[in-house]
Motif scaffolding. Structure first.
Motif, PDB file in Angstrom:
ATOM      1  N   ALA A   1       5.141   7.247  -0.038  1.00 48.70           N
ATOM      2  CA  ALA A   1       4.858   7.108  -1.465  1.00 48.70           C
ATOM      3  C   ALA A   1       5.472   5.821  -2.011  1.00 48.70           C
ATOM      4  N   ALA A   2       6.718   5.535  -1.615  1.00 45.86           N
ATOM      5  CA  ALA A   2       7.376   4.319  -2.092  1.00 45.86           C
ATOM      6  C   ALA A   2       6.661   3.081  -1.551  1.00 45.86           C
ATOM      7  N   ARG A   3       6.255   3.150  -0.291  1.00 52.05           N
ATOM      8  CA  ARG A   3       5.566   2.016   0.329  1.00 52.05           C
ATOM      9  C   ARG A   3       4.234   1.751  -0.362  1.00 52.05           C
TER      10      ARG A   3
ATOM     11  N   ARG B   1       6.566   0.490  11.143  1.00 51.64           N
ATOM     12  CA  ARG B   1       5.982   1.819  11.071  1.00 51.64           C
ATOM     13  C   ARG B   1       6.921   2.774  10.336  1.00 51.64           C
ATOM     14  N   GLU B   2       8.198   2.670  10.618  1.00 47.56           N
ATOM     15  CA  GLU B   2       9.178   3.525   9.952  1.00 47.56           C
ATOM     16  C   GLU B   2       9.177   3.256   8.441  1.00 47.56           C
ATOM     17  N   THR B   3       9.082   1.993   8.086  1.00 49.61           N
ATOM     18  CA  THR B   3       9.048   1.644   6.662  1.00 49.61           C
ATOM     19  C   THR B   3       7.795   2.199   5.983  1.00 49.61           C
ATOM     20  N   PHE B   4       6.695   2.267   6.738  1.00 44.46           N
ATOM     21  CA  PHE B   4       5.453   2.806   6.180  1.00 44.46           C
ATOM     22  C   PHE B   4       5.571   4.290   5.866  1.00 44.46           C
TER      23      PHE B   4
ATOM     24  N   ALA C   1      13.622  -1.243   2.092  1.00 44.74           N
ATOM     25  CA  ALA C   1      12.693  -1.980   2.957  1.00 44.74           C
ATOM     26  C   ALA C   1      11.249  -1.781   2.493  1.00 44.74           C
ATOM     27  N   ALA C   2      10.911  -0.563   2.082  1.00 42.02           N
ATOM     28  CA  ALA C   2       9.540  -0.292   1.617  1.00 42.02           C
ATOM     29  C   ALA C   2       9.229  -1.097   0.362  1.00 42.02           C
ATOM     30  N   LEU C   3      10.173  -1.128  -0.563  1.00 46.59           N
ATOM     31  CA  LEU C   3       9.918  -1.834  -1.831  1.00 46.59           C
ATOM     32  C   LEU C   3       9.772  -3.336  -1.624  1.00 46.59           C
TER      33      LEU C   3
END
Lengths: 480, 480
Positions: free
Chosen positions: A193-195, B348-351, A220-222
């Motif tokens: 969701a954050a990604r 992939r983990e960040t996704f 990291a996602a943001l």
């Protein structure tokens, strides 16, 4: 005992239990039923209304679950002393809201790869030993046997409608989220969701504010699309809106965990919530509210989500089933303002088309058939006992070596280490003894060094006995 | 009949059936068994080797499946006339390889939302009616009942090891992919794989080349991080390497479907494959090989993947179970050069952290227990019959109004419309009659207007009778 005015409409699209629930809730919120007042027994109310006892039981169950009612053993059911929604009415401008802690939240933990495993203190892990395995396996097996071609083909990028309906109902009732079914999207968890939100809302020239400390994986996602992630300190009341304002323009969005700050565990006060909403409205910024383990609070009742207090559609609300059910399910949800819906659906499709259908079907059954509400309710006592065991063990074995910051809510607590201990080094030594803790310092921007030295200790996934034993081992390590 | 030299090592970590398979395959590739030559019966070979018949049957099964052997009814088993691996030895420089069509591939279809549904001609849909439902439901139910805490907690972002082992074995044997288990990552399908590759490989100043025409959703994934997606025309031999070279520097990667061009259906010739690999090596560019429905080819045997011909680790290989099993499974895989592995795992983990565990477990069982190989083999005949029915119907009812471009492989074929018909308008009229086709023009950059007018007609998901009837309806619509 008052006679309740509960008009039922049998031709309504709302089921009878929902109408009873709504009527009682309204009576409580409007003051027609007062705190401490006794309500009719389910049998008596069912007779009064001329309905079977089942819908009345369902309605009471939900009201007990949400904290509107409370049961006293042997003496009946009463209106609660404190009502969850009391924060939904904003205080008059200038008035300082009571600094009472409200709700809580967390989300996908940082997962330092060298400290993996399922040892005691593992973060973000629910009580897998208390999960209703047999019921879940039966629902999954039933759906696997019944799979129709439409359930095997391409699904809706927004998610299965039946599941979105069930999630919307749960969020409205239990989290005071204001949403239509169309605003709910099913995704693979709060990380996804954050990604996704980063992709939709942030360009590579934008800034996104994030609570400091915070989850390294969410950070990291943001930043994954090139946005500049700006750390904003968290004080006792929550993210510093003053610091946000000082960062000036181009902060497009702020990621917050109002109910249970990740990782420190504090809850955002009502005053801070209002200030944050006000900031977002003035700046035209988005608030990403990650409200994960909001179901568990031990010192007062869960309070509503930030999203439900927002009059200007600035909040994107994120939740997940990873911690109320189990992480390997990979099902979470995101509630988006209507104006953003299509952009989120398109982005989600570009990411990975849609979520696997079988689990969505089984999960919709699990919610609809009441297993979810029952499980949540049962787990509350389980987690409180586990938290208490951890606190007892820390006091007994680790006193003077660490300080508990906050243990009011959620599935973990944060402690600060005394005497300049390096938390990453300590975590390695703990891993050698079979303990799976997470260092606090990795939650600070840059990943250690600058941040405070501490431990994040999960208590959801371990029994009381195991936690007591683990604190004894931790005490020995700290002693050495 | 020759006596085969097949040394078996009972202490080896490779099972006996695998040793027999390897020995026979080597004998064929090294010319010790010649095309057309008869091989011993399974009974005779089992006796020769002093083993039970089961491992010999397993090995023959695999070799028949992969096209090394062929059975002639009533007369035994023979070495095939054409051997799949013959392209693995590159022709000498300058020599022109035979322009024979090789392998095929496709991937996530464009999914125009207004033409959804499961009507005849629906793209990218396998034969859900022929799926081994009972076996699959049994495997899923068994795993759901057996779920251990480790299967419910956080999983490996790279995927379940058991599934990666099974996928690596399948890809090595059936697709001549060269890979270690560590290079295989489990993702949510080919769309997710392309999106992930874009994140890892492309910056916002980069260019990525894509076959024109191509999948709009893949185009969106490649451009999602701001990279410039450069359309490169496809001719009879595949993507134009000359056009690639003319685009000059900063083309960081090229997305290709060598086995079965999506959507036109052509296969990349051996010469073009070698030129493309050479280009990538010289430019330091990455090749994204999307090899989805490579298992089905009707005019000659499946040939190896581009990845297996690559001596310089420039190829990222993408595949999915969506079309060999069913789309709602949401399991695909990506094989990455070792040097890129950690970056892919981190991204992939960040996704979305990792893929749901239950389906990975059930799928590993499905592969390991041989159900997958059996299903693939059975479906080959099913799809050939469906393709033939579609071709028959088109010839009977639509002759003169459209031209079939290619029908050699995969689960769909592309046709061009005669007489300046607008394909999007036609698709809308087809939808009104219950037919679910996809317009070809949306596969061109810009989404229509500039591209050729045609239809993509899926035949995997419909029975022969339904396809014949659907072509009759299509004929009426074209007539009107």
């Amino acid at each position: 005992m008052t006679t309740l005015h509960l008009p039922l409409d049998r031709s309504s699209e709302h089921p009878i239990h929902r109408q009873i629930y709504d009527g009682l809730r309204r009576a409580i919120l409007e003051g027609r039923l007062s705190p401490g007042q006794r309500v009719p027994s389910t049998r008596a109310l069912a007779e009064d209304l001329g309905v079977s006892r089942l819908p009345v039981l369902t309605a009471y169950d939900q009201l007990l679950h949400e904290g509107y009612l409370e049961g006293r053993t042997g003496s009946g059911t009463f209106v609660s002393g404190a009502i969850p929604d009391d924060l939904l009415t904003p205080p008059p401008p200038g008035a300082r809201a009571p600094a009472r802690r409200v709700g809580r939240v967390t989300h996908s933990a940082p997962r330092p790869r060298d400290e993996g495993g399922l040892g005691p203190f593992r973060m973000s892990l629910p009580a897998l030993d208390r999960f209703p395995h047999a019921i879940w396996a039966r629902l999954v097996a039933r759906r696997a046997r019944m799979l129709r071609p439409a359930d095997m083909a391409y699904g809706d990028p927004a998610g299965l409608v039946a599941l979105r309906v069930a999630v919307a109902e749960h969020l409205r009732a239990a989290r005071t989220v204001r949403c239509e079914v169309e605003q709910v999207l099913i995704v693979s968890g709060s990380q996804a969701a954050a990604r996704l939100a980063a992709t939709v809302l942030l360009g590579s020239d934008d800034r996104v504010a994030m609570e400091e400390p915070g989850s390294p994986l969410i950070r990291a996602a943001l930043g994954a699309e090139g946005a500049d992630v700006v750390p904003i300190p968290v004080d006792e009341e929550g993210i510093s809106v003053a610091a946000l304002q000082r960062r000036g323009i181009r902060v497009r969005a702020a990621y917050v965990t109002p109910s249970h700050q990740y990782p420190l565990g504090t809850s955002m006060t009502a005053a801070r919530r209002l200030a944050l909403l006000d900031w977002a409205h003035r700046e035209g910024a988005w608030l990403l509210e990650d409200d994960y383990d909001s179901e568990y609070r031990y010192v007062s009742r869960p309070l509503g989500a930030l999203q439900g207090m927002d009059a200007h559609e600035r909040v994107i609300y994120i939740g997940t089933f990873s911690k109320v059910l189990f992480p390997a399910l990979r099902v979470g949800y995101i509630v988006v303002p209507s104006a953003l819906r299509q952009r989120f659906v398109d982005a989600r499709e570009t990411f990975d088309l849609f979520s696997p259908t079988l689990y969505q079907l089984a999960l919709a059954d699990f919610l609809r058939e009441g297993h979810f509400a029952r499980h949540l309710r049962r787990m509350r006592g389980v987690y409180r006992a586990r938290r208490d065991a951890l606190l007892t063990g820390l006091a007994r074995h680790c006193a003077g070596r660490l300080t508990v910051i906050n243990a009011d809510a959620g599935l973990h607590l944060a402690v600060l280490l005394e005497g300049g201990l390096d938390d990453r080094d300590l975590v390695r030594r703990m891993a050698a003894r079979g303990l799976t803790a997470t260092p606090l310092s990795i939650c600070y921007t840059g990943g250690g060094g600058g941040g405070r030295s501490g431990l994040l200790l999960g208590f959801g996934g371990s029994t009381e006995r195991r936690l007591l034993e683990a604190t004894r081992v931790l005490g020995q390590i700290l002693e050495a």
